[in-house]
Design a protein around this motif. Structure first.
Motif, PDB file in Angstrom:
ATOM      1  N   ALA A  81      18.361  77.156  22.195  1.00  0.00           N
ATOM      2  CA  ALA A  81      17.713  76.999  20.891  1.00  0.00           C
ATOM      3  C   ALA A  81      18.568  76.098  19.999  1.00  0.00           C
ATOM      4  N   VAL A  82      17.914  75.300  19.180  1.00  0.00           N
ATOM      5  CA  VAL A  82      18.611  74.448  18.225  1.00  0.00           C
ATOM      6  C   VAL A  82      18.415  75.042  16.840  1.00  0.00           C
ATOM      7  N   LEU A  83      19.525  75.352  16.181  1.00  0.00           N
ATOM      8  CA  LEU A  83      19.478  75.894  14.824  1.00  0.00           C
ATOM      9  C   LEU A  83      20.137  74.901  13.885  1.00  0.00           C
ATOM     10  N   ARG A  84      19.508  74.631  12.757  1.00  0.00           N
ATOM     11  CA  ARG A  84      20.107  73.783  11.727  1.00  0.00           C
ATOM     12  C   ARG A  84      20.168  74.606  10.451  1.00  0.00           C
ATOM     13  N   VAL A  85      21.334  74.592   9.820  1.00  0.00           N
ATOM     14  CA  VAL A  85      21.508  75.392   8.610  1.00  0.00           C
ATOM     15  C   VAL A  85      21.343  74.494   7.387  1.00  0.00           C
ATOM     16  N   ASP A  86      20.799  75.065   6.306  1.00  0.00           N
ATOM     17  CA  ASP A  86      20.570  74.265   5.107  1.00  0.00           C
ATOM     18  C   ASP A  86      21.706  74.363   4.100  1.00  0.00           C
ATOM     19  N   ARG A  87      22.654  75.265   4.351  1.00  0.00           N
ATOM     20  CA  ARG A  87      23.822  75.400   3.480  1.00  0.00           C
ATOM     21  C   ARG A  87      24.997  75.865   4.311  1.00  0.00           C
ATOM     22  N   LYS A  88      26.181  75.770   3.730  1.00  0.00           N
ATOM     23  CA  LYS A  88      27.378  76.219   4.442  1.00  0.00           C
ATOM     24  C   LYS A  88      27.222  77.696   4.782  1.00  0.00           C
ATOM     25  N   VAL A  89      27.539  78.022   6.038  1.00  0.00           N
ATOM     26  CA  VAL A  89      27.335  79.391   6.493  1.00  0.00           C
ATOM     27  C   VAL A  89      28.328  79.714   7.609  1.00  0.00           C
ATOM     28  N   SER A  90      28.667  80.963   7.708  1.00  0.00           N
ATOM     29  CA  SER A  90      29.439  81.462   8.846  1.00  0.00           C
ATOM     30  C   SER A  90      28.525  82.381   9.630  1.00  0.00           C
ATOM     31  N   VAL A  91      28.567  82.216  10.930  1.00  0.00           N
ATOM     32  CA  VAL A  91      27.732  83.016  11.821  1.00  0.00           C
ATOM     33  C   VAL A  91      28.660  83.732  12.793  1.00  0.00           C
ATOM     34  N   GLU A  92      28.445  85.021  12.946  1.00  0.00           N
ATOM     35  CA  GLU A  92      29.218  85.764  13.920  1.00  0.00           C
ATOM     36  C   GLU A  92      28.350  86.010  15.144  1.00  0.00           C
ATOM     37  N   LEU A  93      28.812  85.517  16.282  1.00  0.00           N
ATOM     38  CA  LEU A  93      28.106  85.719  17.539  1.00  0.00           C
ATOM     39  C   LEU A  93      28.682  86.991  18.158  1.00  0.00           C
ATOM     40  N   VAL A  94      27.882  88.046  18.208  1.00  0.00           N
ATOM     41  CA  VAL A  94      28.394  89.362  18.591  1.00  0.00           C
ATOM     42  C   VAL A  94      28.177  89.702  20.066  1.00  0.00           C
ATOM     43  N   ASN A  95      27.494  88.847  20.802  1.00  0.00           N
ATOM     44  CA  ASN A  95      27.357  89.083  22.238  1.00  0.00           C
ATOM     45  C   ASN A  95      27.676  87.781  22.977  1.00  0.00           C
ATOM     46  N   ASP A  96      27.569  87.802  24.274  1.00  0.00           N
ATOM     47  CA  ASP A  96      27.918  86.665  25.109  1.00  0.00           C
ATOM     48  C   ASP A  96      26.793  85.637  25.061  1.00  0.00           C
ATOM     49  N   VAL A  97      27.058  84.500  24.417  1.00  0.00           N
ATOM     50  CA  VAL A  97      26.068  83.430  24.333  1.00  0.00           C
ATOM     51  C   VAL A  97      26.727  82.113  24.721  1.00  0.00           C
ATOM     52  N   MET A  98      25.908  81.177  25.152  1.00  0.00           N
ATOM     53  CA  MET A  98      26.381  79.826  25.408  1.00  0.00           C
ATOM     54  C   MET A  98      25.966  78.986  24.212  1.00  0.00           C
ATOM     55  N   PHE A  99      26.945  78.274  23.637  1.00  0.00           N
ATOM     56  CA  PHE A  99      26.611  77.470  22.471  1.00  0.00           C
ATOM     57  C   PHE A  99      27.433  76.193  22.454  1.00  0.00           C
ATOM     58  N   LEU A 100      26.917  75.212  21.734  1.00  0.00           N
ATOM     59  CA  LEU A 100      27.624  73.963  21.460  1.00  0.00           C
ATOM     60  C   LEU A 100      27.434  73.643  19.993  1.00  0.00           C
ATOM     61  N   LEU A 101      28.487  73.176  19.377  1.00  0.00           N
ATOM     62  CA  LEU A 101      28.369  72.670  18.015  1.00  0.00           C
ATOM     63  C   LEU A 101      27.881  71.230  18.083  1.00  0.00           C
ATOM     64  N   GLU A 102      27.252  70.777  17.029  1.00  0.00           N
ATOM     65  CA  GLU A 102      26.667  69.439  17.007  1.00  0.00           C
ATOM     66  C   GLU A 102      27.688  68.360  17.365  1.00  0.00           C
ATOM     67  N   GLY A 103      28.913  68.498  16.908  1.00  0.00           N
ATOM     68  CA  GLY A 103      29.948  67.502  17.177  1.00  0.00           C
ATOM     69  C   GLY A 103      30.373  67.443  18.638  1.00  0.00           C
ATOM     70  N   GLN A 104      30.026  68.450  19.417  1.00  0.00           N
ATOM     71  CA  GLN A 104      30.383  68.483  20.837  1.00  0.00           C
ATOM     72  C   GLN A 104      29.270  67.945  21.729  1.00  0.00           C
ATOM     73  N   VAL A 105      28.122  67.655  21.135  1.00  0.00           N
ATOM     74  CA  VAL A 105      26.966  67.201  21.905  1.00  0.00           C
ATOM     75  C   VAL A 105      27.067  65.698  22.146  1.00  0.00           C
ATOM     76  N   MET A 106      26.988  65.311  23.404  1.00  0.00           N
ATOM     77  CA  MET A 106      27.020  63.896  23.775  1.00  0.00           C
ATOM     78  C   MET A 106      25.593  63.378  23.900  1.00  0.00           C
ATOM     79  N   GLN A 107      25.356  62.228  23.323  1.00  0.00           N
ATOM     80  CA  GLN A 107      24.056  61.577  23.460  1.00  0.00           C
ATOM     81  C   GLN A 107      24.008  60.853  24.802  1.00  0.00           C
ATOM     82  N   ALA A 108      22.824  60.705  25.376  1.00  0.00           N
ATOM     83  CA  ALA A 108      22.668  60.052  26.683  1.00  0.00           C
ATOM     84  C   ALA A 108      23.265  58.647  26.661  1.00  0.00           C
ATOM     85  N   SER A 109      23.128  57.944  25.563  1.00  0.00           N
ATOM     86  CA  SER A 109      23.648  56.573  25.473  1.00  0.00           C
ATOM     87  C   SER A 109      25.172  56.518  25.527  1.00  0.00           C
TER      88      SER A 109
END
Length: 137
Positions: free
Chosen positions: A16-44
């Motif tokens: 899932a792609v989530l975009r936040v509209d304001r500064k926020v902290s999110v606590e991930l309380v279970n085992d999830v796979m995630f990437l921050l936007e800055g870690q995502v490589m574009q195909a190009s």
């Protein structure tokens, strides 16, 4: 795990792609796979063999419900890299990456691939790298 995001930043969680509209902290309380936007490589930007490997593993992480096609592509690309690579650090890295991917530890595999970008760049430039964080002391 607590993740802090800036306004407008995206995070990719279990496909899932989530975009936040304001500064926020999110606590991930279970085992999830995630990437921050800055870690995502574009195909190009996948313009070298290791960057292509990164992009393939990234696809596996970002779309966990449909891993089969990316996994098949990963196997082909990884095997091709092993066949042509002679650098010990790259070979050791590729073995570690394969182990991580096999255990579905995609985020760790991406980290390890990113660490090999400078090694790949040095090989492509015909130079050597010293003081790599993965060299044996």
């Amino acid at each position: 795990m607590k993740v802090s995001l800036r306004a407008g930043e995206r995070i990719y969680i279990n496909g899932a792609v989530l975009r936040v509209d304001r500064k926020v902290s999110v606590e991930l309380v279970n085992d999830v796979m995630f990437l921050l936007e800055g870690q995502v490589m574009q195909a190009s930007d996948a313009n070298t063999a290791m960057r292509q490997l990164y992009f393939i593993v990234q696809l596996m992480l970002m779309n966990p419900t449909d891993v089969d096609a990316a996994a098949a592509l990963y196997e082909q690309h990884h095997a091709a890299l092993l066949a042509v690579c002679e650098n010990r650090e790259m070979l050791d890295g590729l073995a570690a990456i394969d182990e991580m991917v096999g255990a579905t530890r995609y985020f760790e595999a991406l980290k390890r691939i990113r660490a090999l970008f400078p090694v790949e760049q040095a090989i492509l430039a015909g130079t050597t790298i010293t003081n790599s964080p993965f060299e044996a002391a």
